[in-house]
Design an enzyme around this catalytic site. Sequence first.
Site, PDB file in Angstrom:
ATOM      1  N   SER A  51      44.528  38.665  42.841  1.00 11.55           N
ATOM      2  CA  SER A  51      43.321  39.776  42.723  1.00 11.55           C
ATOM      3  C   SER A  51      42.994  40.148  41.069  1.00 11.55           C
ATOM      4  O   SER A  51      44.055  39.828  40.417  1.00 11.55           O
ATOM      5  CB  SER A  51      43.324  40.669  43.492  1.00 11.55           C
ATOM      6  OG  SER A  51      44.377  41.745  42.946  1.00 11.55           O
ATOM      7  N   GLY A 110      56.898  39.950  48.052  1.00 14.25           N
ATOM      8  CA  GLY A 110      58.218  40.742  47.617  1.00 14.25           C
ATOM      9  C   GLY A 110      59.125  41.374  48.268  1.00 14.25           C
ATOM     10  O   GLY A 110      60.311  41.029  48.386  1.00 14.25           O
ATOM     11  N   GLU A 137      43.202  42.781  40.139  1.00 14.82           N
ATOM     12  CA  GLU A 137      44.025  43.730  39.960  1.00 14.82           C
ATOM     13  C   GLU A 137      45.370  43.352  39.735  1.00 14.82           C
ATOM     14  O   GLU A 137      46.553  44.026  39.106  1.00 14.82           O
ATOM     15  CB  GLU A 137      44.268  44.919  41.207  1.00 14.82           C
ATOM     16  CG  GLU A 137      43.070  45.729  41.325  1.00 14.82           C
ATOM     17  CD  GLU A 137      41.778  44.947  41.641  1.00 14.82           C
ATOM     18  OE1 GLU A 137      41.637  43.971  42.476  1.00 14.82           O
ATOM     19  OE2 GLU A 137      40.526  45.308  41.160  1.00 14.82           O
ATOM     20  N   ASN A 138      45.877  42.082  40.171  1.00 19.61           N
ATOM     21  CA  ASN A 138      47.197  41.408  40.085  1.00 19.61           C
ATOM     22  C   ASN A 138      47.561  41.382  38.462  1.00 19.61           C
ATOM     23  O   ASN A 138      48.787  41.106  38.359  1.00 19.61           O
ATOM     24  CB  ASN A 138      47.262  40.097  40.818  1.00 19.61           C
ATOM     25  CG  ASN A 138      47.428  40.479  42.201  1.00 19.61           C
ATOM     26  OD1 ASN A 138      47.025  39.438  43.057  1.00 19.61           O
ATOM     27  ND2 ASN A 138      47.822  41.651  42.705  1.00 19.61           N
ATOM     28  N   TRP A 139      46.795  41.409  37.711  1.00 20.92           N
ATOM     29  CA  TRP A 139      46.920  41.098  36.101  1.00 20.92           C
ATOM     30  C   TRP A 139      47.988  42.369  35.946  1.00 20.92           C
ATOM     31  O   TRP A 139      48.878  42.083  34.766  1.00 20.92           O
ATOM     32  CB  TRP A 139      45.989  41.125  35.344  1.00 20.92           C
ATOM     33  CG  TRP A 139      45.017  39.946  35.637  1.00 20.92           C
ATOM     34  CD1 TRP A 139      43.821  40.006  35.918  1.00 20.92           C
ATOM     35  CD2 TRP A 139      45.202  38.584  35.146  1.00 20.92           C
ATOM     36  NE1 TRP A 139      43.092  38.933  35.881  1.00 20.92           N
ATOM     37  CE2 TRP A 139      44.082  37.984  35.387  1.00 20.92           C
ATOM     38  CE3 TRP A 139      46.398  37.993  34.441  1.00 20.92           C
ATOM     39  CZ2 TRP A 139      44.013  36.623  35.282  1.00 20.92           C
ATOM     40  CZ3 TRP A 139      46.261  36.698  34.203  1.00 20.92           C
ATOM     41  CH2 TRP A 139      45.370  36.048  34.554  1.00 20.92           C
ATOM     42  N   GLU A 176      35.947  40.134  62.244  1.00 25.78           N
ATOM     43  CA  GLU A 176      36.923  40.644  63.228  1.00 25.78           C
ATOM     44  C   GLU A 176      38.450  40.600  62.136  1.00 25.78           C
ATOM     45  O   GLU A 176      38.446  39.975  61.441  1.00 25.78           O
ATOM     46  CB  GLU A 176      37.050  39.801  64.255  1.00 25.78           C
ATOM     47  CG  GLU A 176      36.351  39.805  65.336  1.00 25.78           C
ATOM     48  CD  GLU A 176      36.097  41.004  66.252  1.00 25.78           C
ATOM     49  OE1 GLU A 176      36.853  41.698  66.363  1.00 25.78           O
ATOM     50  OE2 GLU A 176      34.801  41.384  66.319  1.00 25.78           O
ATOM     51  N   ASP A 194      50.196  38.893  52.351  1.00 26.16           N
ATOM     52  CA  ASP A 194      50.770  39.970  51.553  1.00 26.16           C
ATOM     53  C   ASP A 194      52.381  39.899  52.134  1.00 26.16           C
ATOM     54  O   ASP A 194      52.605  39.740  53.199  1.00 26.16           O
ATOM     55  CB  ASP A 194      50.236  41.423  52.138  1.00 26.16           C
ATOM     56  CG  ASP A 194      50.508  42.524  51.314  1.00 26.16           C
ATOM     57  OD1 ASP A 194      51.404  42.297  50.382  1.00 26.16           O
ATOM     58  OD2 ASP A 194      50.157  43.483  51.306  1.00 26.16           O
ATOM     59  N   GLY A 195      53.311  40.311  51.430  1.00 25.83           N
ATOM     60  CA  GLY A 195      54.680  40.790  51.729  1.00 25.83           C
ATOM     61  C   GLY A 195      55.716  39.648  51.168  1.00 25.83           C
ATOM     62  O   GLY A 195      56.669  39.789  51.643  1.00 25.83           O
TER      63      GLY A 195
HETATM   64  C1  FPP Z   1      51.591  39.103  48.121  1.00 29.65           C
HETATM   65  O1  FPP Z   1      52.908  39.278  48.300  1.00 29.65           O
HETATM   66  C2  FPP Z   1      51.242  37.770  47.431  1.00 29.65           C
HETATM   67  C3  FPP Z   1      50.735  37.514  46.206  1.00 29.65           C
HETATM   68  C4  FPP Z   1      49.908  38.772  45.459  1.00 29.65           C
HETATM   69  C5  FPP Z   1      50.347  36.562  45.356  1.00 29.65           C
HETATM   70  C6  FPP Z   1      50.589  34.987  45.635  1.00 29.65           C
HETATM   71  C7  FPP Z   1      50.590  34.224  46.575  1.00 29.65           C
HETATM   72  C8  FPP Z   1      51.240  33.172  46.748  1.00 29.65           C
HETATM   73  C9  FPP Z   1      52.142  32.639  45.688  1.00 29.65           C
HETATM   74  C10 FPP Z   1      51.157  32.191  48.079  1.00 29.65           C
HETATM   75  C11 FPP Z   1      50.015  31.260  47.895  1.00 29.65           C
HETATM   76  C12 FPP Z   1      50.008  30.355  46.828  1.00 29.65           C
HETATM   77  C13 FPP Z   1      49.250  29.320  46.494  1.00 29.65           C
HETATM   78  C14 FPP Z   1      49.459  28.492  45.409  1.00 29.65           C
HETATM   79  C15 FPP Z   1      48.072  28.768  47.450  1.00 29.65           C
HETATM   80  P1  FPP Z   1      53.296  40.729  47.200  1.00 29.65           P
HETATM   81  O2  FPP Z   1      54.028  40.034  46.130  1.00 29.65           O
HETATM   82  O3  FPP Z   1      52.268  41.807  47.119  1.00 29.65           O
HETATM   83  O4  FPP Z   1      54.434  41.174  48.180  1.00 29.65           O
HETATM   84  P2  FPP Z   1      54.990  42.566  48.294  1.00 29.65           P
HETATM   85  O5  FPP Z   1      53.804  43.758  48.985  1.00 29.65           O
HETATM   86  O6  FPP Z   1      55.605  42.649  49.349  1.00 29.65           O
HETATM   87  O7  FPP Z   1      55.686  43.028  47.143  1.00 29.65           O
END
Ligand code: FPP
Length: 244
Positions: free
Chosen positions: A67, A25, A69-71, A205, A22-23
Amino acid sequence: MGDALSSSTPAAVPAHIAIIMDGNGRWAQRRGLSRSEGHRAGTRAAKAVVIRARELGVRHLTLYTFSRENWSRPKEEVGLIFDLLVEYMKGELQNLLDQDIRLRVLGDFDGLPFIARQSLSHVMGKTENCRAMTLNLALNYSGREEILRACRNLVAKGVKPEDVTDQAFAAELYTAGQPDPDLIIRTSGELRLSNYLLFQAAYAEFYFTDTLWPDFDAGELDRALAEYQGRQRRFGKTGEQVTG
Ligand code: FPP
Protein backbone atom coordinates in the site's frame (compact mmCIF):
# COMPACT_ATOMS: atom_id res chain seq x y z
CA MET A 1 -12.41 -29.67 -3.10
CA GLY A 2 -15.40 -29.57 -0.72
CA ASP A 3 -18.94 -30.57 -1.68
CA ALA A 4 -20.15 -26.99 -1.85
CA LEU A 5 -17.59 -26.29 -4.54
CA SER A 6 -17.81 -29.50 -6.53
CA SER A 7 -21.60 -29.14 -6.81
CA SER A 8 -21.45 -25.47 -7.73
CA THR A 9 -22.27 -24.08 -11.13
CA PRO A 10 -19.54 -22.08 -12.89
CA ALA A 11 -21.63 -18.93 -12.39
CA ALA A 12 -21.24 -19.26 -8.62
CA VAL A 13 -17.48 -18.82 -8.82
CA PRO A 14 -16.71 -15.15 -8.16
CA ALA A 15 -15.43 -13.41 -11.28
CA HIS A 16 -13.15 -11.24 -9.17
CA ILE A 17 -11.59 -12.01 -5.80
CA ALA A 18 -9.54 -9.35 -4.02
CA ILE A 19 -7.37 -10.29 -1.05
CA ILE A 20 -5.78 -8.30 1.76
CA MET A 21 -2.83 -10.52 2.62
CA ASP A 22 -2.26 -9.75 6.29
CA GLY A 23 -0.28 -11.38 9.09
CA ASN A 24 3.16 -12.17 7.68
CA GLY A 25 4.87 -10.42 10.59
CA ARG A 26 2.81 -12.16 13.27
CA TRP A 27 3.30 -15.52 11.59
CA ALA A 28 7.06 -15.04 11.78
CA GLN A 29 7.00 -13.68 15.33
CA ARG A 30 5.07 -16.74 16.58
CA ARG A 31 7.84 -18.94 15.19
CA GLY A 32 10.71 -16.84 16.45
CA LEU A 33 11.60 -15.93 12.87
CA SER A 34 12.38 -12.56 11.29
CA ARG A 35 9.71 -10.50 9.52
CA SER A 36 11.62 -11.26 6.32
CA GLU A 37 10.89 -14.95 6.77
CA GLY A 38 7.24 -14.04 7.22
CA HIS A 39 7.17 -12.18 3.92
CA ARG A 40 8.99 -15.07 2.23
CA ALA A 41 6.35 -17.48 3.50
CA GLY A 42 3.69 -14.96 2.44
CA THR A 43 5.06 -15.03 -1.09
CA ARG A 44 4.80 -18.84 -1.15
CA ALA A 45 1.16 -18.54 -0.05
CA ALA A 46 0.50 -16.01 -2.82
CA LYS A 47 1.87 -18.46 -5.41
CA ALA A 48 -0.39 -21.25 -4.15
CA VAL A 49 -3.47 -19.00 -4.12
CA VAL A 50 -2.83 -17.78 -7.68
CA ILE A 51 -2.69 -21.40 -8.87
CA ARG A 52 -5.85 -22.37 -6.98
CA ALA A 53 -7.81 -19.33 -8.16
CA ARG A 54 -6.87 -20.13 -11.75
CA GLU A 55 -7.91 -23.79 -11.31
CA LEU A 56 -11.29 -22.70 -9.95
CA GLY A 57 -11.98 -20.44 -12.91
CA VAL A 58 -11.68 -17.10 -11.13
CA ARG A 59 -11.15 -14.53 -13.90
CA HIS A 60 -9.62 -11.70 -11.86
CA LEU A 61 -7.51 -11.98 -8.72
CA THR A 62 -6.22 -8.87 -6.94
CA LEU A 63 -3.56 -9.09 -4.23
CA TYR A 64 -2.86 -6.13 -1.93
CA THR A 65 0.90 -6.39 -2.07
CA PHE A 66 2.14 -2.94 -1.08
CA SER A 67 0.00 0.00 0.00
CA ARG A 68 1.04 3.61 -0.32
CA GLU A 69 1.11 3.66 3.51
CA ASN A 70 3.59 0.75 3.58
CA TRP A 71 6.44 3.14 2.69
CA SER A 72 6.54 4.09 6.37
CA ARG A 73 7.85 0.62 7.29
CA PRO A 74 11.58 0.21 8.06
CA LYS A 75 13.70 0.70 4.95
CA GLU A 76 15.10 -2.86 5.10
CA GLU A 77 11.62 -4.36 5.19
CA VAL A 78 10.46 -2.27 2.24
CA GLY A 79 13.61 -3.31 0.34
CA LEU A 80 12.97 -6.96 1.09
CA ILE A 81 9.36 -6.81 -0.09
CA PHE A 82 10.50 -5.41 -3.45
CA ASP A 83 13.32 -8.00 -3.65
CA LEU A 84 10.69 -10.72 -3.17
CA LEU A 85 8.52 -9.11 -5.82
CA VAL A 86 11.38 -9.11 -8.33
CA GLU A 87 12.20 -12.73 -7.42
CA TYR A 88 8.54 -13.64 -7.88
CA MET A 89 8.50 -12.02 -11.33
CA LYS A 90 11.64 -13.92 -12.40
CA GLY A 91 10.51 -17.24 -10.97
CA GLU A 92 6.86 -17.13 -12.01
CA LEU A 93 6.93 -15.70 -15.55
CA GLN A 94 6.89 -19.11 -17.21
CA ASN A 95 4.15 -20.39 -14.89
CA LEU A 96 2.02 -17.32 -15.63
CA LEU A 97 2.44 -17.90 -19.37
CA ASP A 98 1.73 -21.64 -19.04
CA GLN A 99 -1.43 -20.88 -17.08
CA ASP A 100 -2.49 -18.08 -19.44
CA ILE A 101 -2.41 -15.47 -16.64
CA ARG A 102 -2.04 -11.79 -17.44
CA LEU A 103 -0.23 -9.56 -14.94
CA ARG A 104 -1.44 -6.06 -14.18
CA VAL A 105 -0.42 -3.48 -11.58
CA LEU A 106 -2.94 -1.31 -9.72
CA GLY A 107 -1.37 1.77 -8.17
CA ASP A 108 1.14 4.52 -8.77
CA PHE A 109 3.56 2.60 -10.98
CA ASP A 110 5.98 5.50 -11.51
CA GLY A 111 6.57 5.73 -7.76
CA LEU A 112 7.92 2.16 -7.57
CA PRO A 113 11.66 1.40 -7.36
CA PHE A 114 13.35 1.19 -10.79
CA ILE A 115 14.20 -2.51 -10.51
CA ALA A 116 10.59 -3.36 -9.63
CA ARG A 117 9.25 -1.28 -12.54
CA GLN A 118 11.65 -3.01 -14.88
CA SER A 119 10.73 -6.55 -13.89
CA LEU A 120 6.99 -5.79 -13.68
CA SER A 121 7.02 -4.16 -17.13
CA HIS A 122 8.79 -7.19 -18.55
CA VAL A 123 6.23 -9.64 -17.16
CA MET A 124 3.26 -7.41 -18.04
CA GLY A 125 4.50 -7.18 -21.62
CA LYS A 126 5.08 -10.93 -21.94
CA THR A 127 1.69 -11.85 -20.47
CA GLU A 128 -0.41 -9.11 -22.05
CA ASN A 129 -2.24 -11.51 -24.38
CA CYS A 130 -2.99 -14.08 -21.67
CA ARG A 131 -6.71 -14.31 -21.05
CA ALA A 132 -7.65 -17.10 -18.61
CA MET A 133 -7.09 -14.92 -15.54
CA THR A 134 -5.86 -11.42 -14.74
CA LEU A 135 -3.59 -11.19 -11.72
CA ASN A 136 -3.62 -7.65 -10.37
CA LEU A 137 -0.94 -6.71 -7.89
CA ALA A 138 -1.93 -3.61 -5.92
CA LEU A 139 1.40 -1.86 -5.49
CA ASN A 140 2.01 1.63 -4.14
CA TYR A 141 -1.77 1.61 -4.01
CA SER A 142 -4.24 3.86 -2.18
CA GLY A 143 -7.98 3.68 -2.79
CA ARG A 144 -8.50 7.35 -1.99
CA GLU A 145 -5.66 8.37 -4.28
CA GLU A 146 -7.19 6.22 -7.03
CA ILE A 147 -10.52 8.06 -6.63
CA LEU A 148 -8.84 11.49 -6.62
CA ARG A 149 -6.83 10.52 -9.69
CA ALA A 150 -10.03 9.52 -11.50
CA CYS A 151 -11.58 12.92 -10.59
CA ARG A 152 -8.50 14.73 -11.87
CA ASN A 153 -8.57 12.75 -15.13
CA LEU A 154 -12.24 13.56 -15.72
CA VAL A 155 -11.67 17.26 -15.00
CA ALA A 156 -8.59 17.32 -17.24
CA LYS A 157 -10.65 15.78 -20.06
CA GLY A 158 -13.29 18.49 -19.62
CA VAL A 159 -16.05 15.95 -18.96
CA LYS A 160 -19.34 17.73 -18.17
CA PRO A 161 -20.85 17.12 -14.69
CA GLU A 162 -23.86 15.28 -16.16
CA ASP A 163 -21.51 12.93 -18.01
CA VAL A 164 -19.74 11.85 -14.81
CA THR A 165 -21.52 8.48 -14.61
CA ASP A 166 -20.64 5.32 -12.76
CA GLN A 167 -19.19 3.90 -15.98
CA ALA A 168 -17.24 7.05 -16.90
CA PHE A 169 -15.75 7.11 -13.41
CA ALA A 170 -14.90 3.40 -13.35
CA ALA A 171 -13.10 3.81 -16.68
CA GLU A 172 -10.60 6.13 -14.96
CA LEU A 173 -9.77 3.70 -12.15
CA TYR A 174 -6.76 1.37 -12.21
CA THR A 175 -9.25 -1.50 -12.64
CA ALA A 176 -10.74 -0.02 -15.85
CA GLY A 177 -12.25 -2.79 -17.96
CA GLN A 178 -12.34 -5.28 -15.08
CA PRO A 179 -15.40 -6.22 -13.02
CA ASP A 180 -15.76 -5.06 -9.42
CA PRO A 181 -14.64 -7.60 -6.82
CA ASP A 182 -17.40 -10.01 -5.84
CA LEU A 183 -15.49 -11.23 -2.82
CA ILE A 184 -12.92 -9.45 -0.63
CA ILE A 185 -10.91 -11.66 1.72
CA ARG A 186 -8.81 -10.37 4.62
CA THR A 187 -6.63 -12.66 6.68
CA SER A 188 -5.24 -12.42 10.23
CA GLY A 189 -8.41 -11.40 12.05
CA GLU A 190 -8.28 -7.71 11.15
CA LEU A 191 -11.67 -6.25 10.21
CA ARG A 192 -10.77 -3.26 8.07
CA LEU A 193 -10.67 -2.28 4.40
CA SER A 194 -7.45 -0.26 4.79
CA ASN A 195 -7.91 2.00 1.79
CA TYR A 196 -8.42 -0.97 -0.56
CA LEU A 197 -10.59 -0.73 -3.69
CA LEU A 198 -12.90 1.80 -2.02
CA PHE A 199 -15.00 2.56 -5.11
CA GLN A 200 -15.02 -1.00 -6.44
CA ALA A 201 -15.97 -2.61 -3.11
CA ALA A 202 -19.52 -1.17 -3.19
CA TYR A 203 -21.32 -4.55 -3.44
CA ALA A 204 -18.53 -6.96 -2.54
CA GLU A 205 -19.07 -9.78 -0.06
CA PHE A 206 -16.51 -9.81 2.75
CA TYR A 207 -14.77 -12.84 4.18
CA PHE A 208 -12.61 -12.47 7.25
CA THR A 209 -10.47 -15.24 8.69
CA ASP A 210 -8.10 -15.45 11.65
CA THR A 211 -5.68 -17.47 9.52
CA LEU A 212 -2.42 -15.59 9.03
CA TRP A 213 -1.55 -15.01 5.38
CA PRO A 214 1.39 -17.48 5.16
CA ASP A 215 -1.00 -20.24 6.31
CA PHE A 216 -3.69 -19.31 3.77
CA ASP A 217 -3.59 -22.13 1.22
CA ALA A 218 -5.78 -23.73 -1.47
CA GLY A 219 -8.04 -25.29 1.17
CA GLU A 220 -8.55 -21.89 2.83
CA LEU A 221 -9.51 -20.36 -0.52
CA ASP A 222 -11.98 -23.21 -1.06
CA ARG A 223 -13.54 -22.47 2.36
CA ALA A 224 -13.89 -18.79 1.52
CA LEU A 225 -15.58 -19.68 -1.76
CA ALA A 226 -17.91 -22.17 -0.10
CA GLU A 227 -19.03 -19.44 2.30
CA TYR A 228 -19.42 -16.95 -0.55
CA GLN A 229 -21.58 -19.42 -2.44
CA GLY A 230 -23.90 -19.74 0.55
CA ARG A 231 -24.52 -15.99 0.68
CA GLN A 232 -27.44 -14.23 -0.96
CA ARG A 233 -26.25 -11.18 -2.86
CA ARG A 234 -28.94 -8.53 -2.97
CA PHE A 235 -27.40 -5.44 -4.57
CA GLY A 236 -29.89 -3.30 -2.61
CA LYS A 237 -32.98 -5.43 -3.45
CA THR A 238 -35.23 -7.26 -0.97
CA GLY A 239 -34.75 -10.96 -0.32
CA GLU A 240 -38.02 -11.74 -2.21
CA GLN A 241 -36.94 -9.73 -5.24
CA VAL A 242 -33.70 -11.68 -5.41
CA THR A 243 -35.14 -15.18 -4.95
CA GLY A 244 -38.53 -14.63 -6.58
C1 FPP B 1 1.12 -8.22 5.36
O1 FPP B 1 1.70 -8.73 6.49
C2 FPP B 1 1.94 -8.25 4.15
C3 FPP B 1 2.44 -7.16 3.48
C4 FPP B 1 2.21 -5.79 3.84
C5 FPP B 1 3.28 -7.19 2.32
C6 FPP B 1 3.80 -8.07 1.42
C7 FPP B 1 3.21 -9.28 0.90
C8 FPP B 1 3.97 -10.32 0.53
C9 FPP B 1 5.45 -10.29 0.65
C10 FPP B 1 3.34 -11.51 -0.03
C11 FPP B 1 3.04 -11.46 -1.51
C12 FPP B 1 4.15 -11.21 -2.39
C13 FPP B 1 4.17 -11.23 -3.74
C14 FPP B 1 5.46 -11.02 -4.40
C15 FPP B 1 3.00 -11.44 -4.59
P1 FPP B 1 2.18 -7.77 7.66
O2 FPP B 1 3.64 -7.54 7.52
O3 FPP B 1 1.36 -6.53 7.67
O4 FPP B 1 1.87 -8.64 8.91
P2 FPP B 1 1.65 -8.20 10.42
O5 FPP B 1 0.39 -7.36 10.43
O6 FPP B 1 1.48 -9.49 11.14
O7 FPP B 1 2.87 -7.44 10.84
